[in-house]
Design a protein around this motif. Sequence first.
Motif: not given
Lengths: 400, 511
Positions: A236, A295, A297-298, A300-302, A304, A319-323
Amino acid sequence: MTPAAGRSGHSAGADLVVVGAGVVGAASAYFAALAGLRVVVVERGAIAGGTSSAGEGNLLVSDKEAGPELDLALYSQRVWREDLAEHAALWEFEAKGGLVVAASEPTVAALRGLGDHQRRHGVEVRDVGRDELRDYEPHLSPELAGAAFYPQDAQVQPMLVVAHLLRLARGLGAEVRTGTEVTGFLRDGDRVTGVRTTGGDLPSGAVLNAAGTWAGAVAGLAGVRVPVLPRRGFILVTQPMPPRTIRHKVYAAEYVGDVASSDAALQTSPVVEGTDSGTILIGASRERVGFDRTVSVEAISALAAKAIALFPMLREVRAMRTYLGFRPYCPDHLPVIGPDPRAPGLWHACGHEGAGIGLSAGTGKLVAQALTGRAPDLDLKPFAPDRFPDAGPDTEEVPR
Amino acid sequence: MAQTHDVAVVGAGPAGLAAAVEAAEAGLQVALVDGAAQPGGQYWRHYDERHARPDDRAGHHGWPVFAGLRERLRAARAAGRIRYLPGRQVYLVTRDESGTFTLRTTPSGAGETPETTSASGAGESSKTFATSSASGGSAPDAAGEITARALILCTGGYDRQLPVPGWDLPGVMTAGGVQALLKGHRVLAGRRAVVAGTGPFLLPVATGLARAGASVEAVAEANGTLGWLRDPVGAASVPGKAVEAAQYAALMARHRIPYRTRTVVTRILGQDRVEAVRISRVDRDGRPAGPVKEIAADLVALGWGFTPSLELALMLGADTRKDVDGSLVVAVDGFQRSSVEGVYVAGEATGVGGAVLATQEGRLSALALARSLGRPAVPGLMGRLRAAIGRGRRFAAAMHRTYPVPGAWTEWLEERTLVCRCEEVSYGDLRRAHDELGAHDPRTLKMLARPGMGWCQGRVCGFATAGIAACLNRRETTAEDLRPLSSRSLAAPVTLGELAALDRSHLSPDQ
């Protein structure tokens, strides 16, 4: 080891074709060109288009236990800081240091044990007590119990590393051909004598497979098995923050265990650090799901949630982006480096998993030494390409 | 988890409003999500309806159409058919194995009307659902999640920008931004204005400024004028457009606004803010070819057409193509279906074509979806809509051919001209990344020089970066150039706290 590639062999063609313009290919091309070889790099996409552009740019020793990988990491540290010192600013080399934090006293005790063990093998470690934590990182959660500081840990901007190493290699006579895919090998009996590409045949004294997560497929074109598998990770990226909001690479002690694990299920351990541009990078998730680019969700949520547990102030930060990227992972977590006895003329430098940026410099230098017939500074035997069984249950579908 | 809707419509502009009401009237359960506080989108943007004045609709084309759609929205909400969620931006969309879509939303900051804030976080309530004002919306579920079995994406677009020396001075705005301030906030952004760029949209901006009391010193149109009127395909396709153009011509004359064709702003001058612009006559490709003139101004409105918002469609993996105007758009079939099953796209995201076309596409997408779900169709209606959409598309293509972005626009740039304003990346930085570091495509340019890596994530500089990358390699831009600068992993910035709340399963018991 016999000289595998030398200037004498061919009047036409290259001494070395490097397959892959990621960080390992770029470092290998640079050191090979520096050693006097005529190098051609072929890359099916763009430079740094794979995993090299999907990480944080870590040069870590802190997450490694004693063994061949730590030896390679420490050797790489010297190459980054000595051989490549004059170029460090080009790729934003920053010896920021790593802070490994522990949430409980038992974890602190385990961290101390790991630190003692690492110290005996040449790693610099400083014990950090609970009351010193805020001196290192003012925004850390007050609930943490202690930490260990690793001053050798550093960071680079990996895409700039690739671009500049290739630029330097070109200055030494190397040629870089992007948009050129290897479709097969030129053979003379068992021997590999070059590559077939979408841009024509390239005869060469030696071929180095530096195709990262896709190296298994390249090896397969030569009829040899190198089990490199994708291990997906998300990062993130936050909005830009004031300078030095987060000063070091900060991660939780559980990260070391996750790195060494072979579990296919999702694992996340918080890794938080700032960048030159002000953004904060939050890693690191690991899961084996093939080349799925959707992506999670599980995941990126973890990421964060765990980052907030370390730095509560991040809760309101956007957060602006995720890669995401696919670490090139081998079942024993060690890279594959050296000549392949099953296909003479074919060499490998791949499978560095999540440590490829840090390990690339050392890998490139060692490969160049071996290719020019010198004894490499580090024994390559633990990284031997034929150390795996000839078949295994680990082949996953490898799409383009 | 709350109810799964038959369809979620994203965007409440012309396409989204039409799609939502049409779907609801066909018997579907609809969620309508929109970033703005009240419906209308960019096109029918208007002042806060709770403080409306009669002249708020001045200069609005097709206002009766909007009023009709708004009334139908009100009725459908009262009947419990549409759940309207204003003031929320969708930042992530996913599709599970069963084909159900989940939209994750975050407050956009635009929806803070008393009615919506009082209900936020409280879940669905009959009080908000039956509210009498069009601007009052329902609250999403606590986590901001909306689920639906189909999607109609009507995400619209925003001003397409080209960098030019001085464009980062205060007082330089997008043409759409100037328009939005006027229509949405009754704010006049300057007193002496120059409107520049290309396309028919410059005219309502210029006349709107003049009507509000600004002196419009010039409209600089990069292309030749009104060529589309002579274009047999274009003019014949949509006769109403000729009338509209004539009305604007009359307004321009009444306000004595100089209209200069084949003219571009090549430099914006000023110390701390805009003081003047330098305009130049150009040839067909946009190369300065004639006398240069300076015009004093405190406001410069720049518009080079529009860039469709494709984040959600790309997130779902929809196929895209390069449209006649050079923008990346979602590829759809004759029923507005994208390549992803269950995902319909209508309006500017399928190709910039204006509000009338968007409304027709919105209707068609809803009717096609309803039919696929076995709802009875009005005989002949879809056929008539498809024919109208075909004519509208042909007209839009004729307009795009008449008002292209000049091919030589990068020649206006200087080494120090900023291309990416968020990350302060200059044209020279991009050139060096190309020449010295081997960045031959936009994605590699972005990684090595950082255009598009800041707050706007490439929304402002994406088209320009793709164009520069292509130009440096002496070729035309391709869909492959545009795609990495159009896709975003998160469609809007979202707090880490909101992300952390998405999934609680990762927390171990002691956390």
